[in-house]
Design an enzyme around this catalytic site. Structure first.
Site, PDB file in Angstrom:
ATOM      1  N   SER A 122       0.803  -1.225   0.000  1.00 20.39           N
ATOM      2  CA  SER A 122       0.000   0.000   0.000  1.00 20.39           C
ATOM      3  C   SER A 122       0.838   1.278   0.000  1.00 20.39           C
ATOM      4  CB  SER A 122      -0.957   0.021   1.194  1.00 20.39           C
ATOM      5  OG  SER A 122      -0.251   0.125   2.413  1.00 20.39           O
ATOM      6  N   LYS A 160      -0.211   5.074   6.629  1.00 19.50           N
ATOM      7  CA  LYS A 160      -0.982   5.847   5.675  1.00 19.50           C
ATOM      8  C   LYS A 160      -0.480   7.292   5.682  1.00 19.50           C
ATOM      9  CE  LYS A 160      -4.020   2.763   4.250  1.00 19.50           C
ATOM     10  NZ  LYS A 160      -3.149   1.625   4.500  1.00 19.50           N
TER      11      LYS A 160
END
Length: 205
Positions: A122, A160
């Site tokens: 990710s 993130k």
């Protein structure tokens, strides 16, 4: 033989071009070229550690094999040990002994408290890949655009890029195949920030 010559020879024997090797260990090719032309002793110790790890070589071994006056060992031993955490708790006991898998050496000047291992792809757009170790400074908030370690809905920690806009929190991956996580003001309690990503250690692939 100088350290730069040893590194150059080992890169060639491993079958890499200098550019390909630099990409493998996560440093710009121009940085590697500068290290090899200006001298390893003038390079950032962070980058020297990455290059040595990429070659399966300790800095001690590089020092023994080289015939130079300047010692890198003194710089190497200014590193500190930082815990690498496994499954971690959400509460204050995050650094409790039962969560520590092992320790990683990090340069003394890098202000971090613990490390986590990346799982998945990710964050590939930030050059942080599956299996890399990311070093975290503990803090309760992040500035817009910073990469942090967060826990969402009490699940396992993830990385993130953080944004807070119009009373909403957006957690964004560095991979276009993943959708943003968006939390309204009412849902923000589902997000717990563990800290800011400050430094990462990449494996050779």
């Amino acid at each position: 033989m100088k350290k730069a010559e040893i590194i150059t020879e080992m890169i060639a024997k491993a079958g890499y071009s200098k550019r390909a090797f630099a990409e493998k260990v996560g440093i710009p090719p121009t940085t590697l070229q500068s290290m090899l032309t200006r001298g390893v002793g003038k390079a950032s110790i962070d980058n020297v550690i990455k290059v040595c790890k990429g070659l399966g070589l300790s800095i001690d071994e590089l020092e023994r094999r080289a015939n130079e006056n300047q010692s890198l060992a003194e710089v190497y031993y200014s590193c500190k040990q930082v815990p690498v955490l496994g499954s971690i708790a959400v509460g204050e006991a995050i650094l409790a002994e039962e969560y520590i898998e092992r320790y990683e050496y990090v340069p003394e000047h890098v202000n971090v408290d613990f490390c986590l291992r990346i799982k998945g792809d990710s964050m590939i757009g930030a050059r942080i890949l599956d299996g890399d170790i990311v070093c975290i400074r503990r803090q309760l908030d992040l500035e817009n655009g910073e990469i942090g370690a967060v826990i969402i809905n009490g699940e396992e920690a993830t990385f993130k890029r953080f944004y807070k806009l119009n009373d909403s929190i957006i957690l964004r991956s560095e991979n276009p195949h993943y959708q943003d996580f968006i939390f309204s003001k009412e849902d923000m309690c589902a997000v717990k920030i563990l800290g800011k990503a400050m430094y990462f250690i990449s494996n050779v692939r």
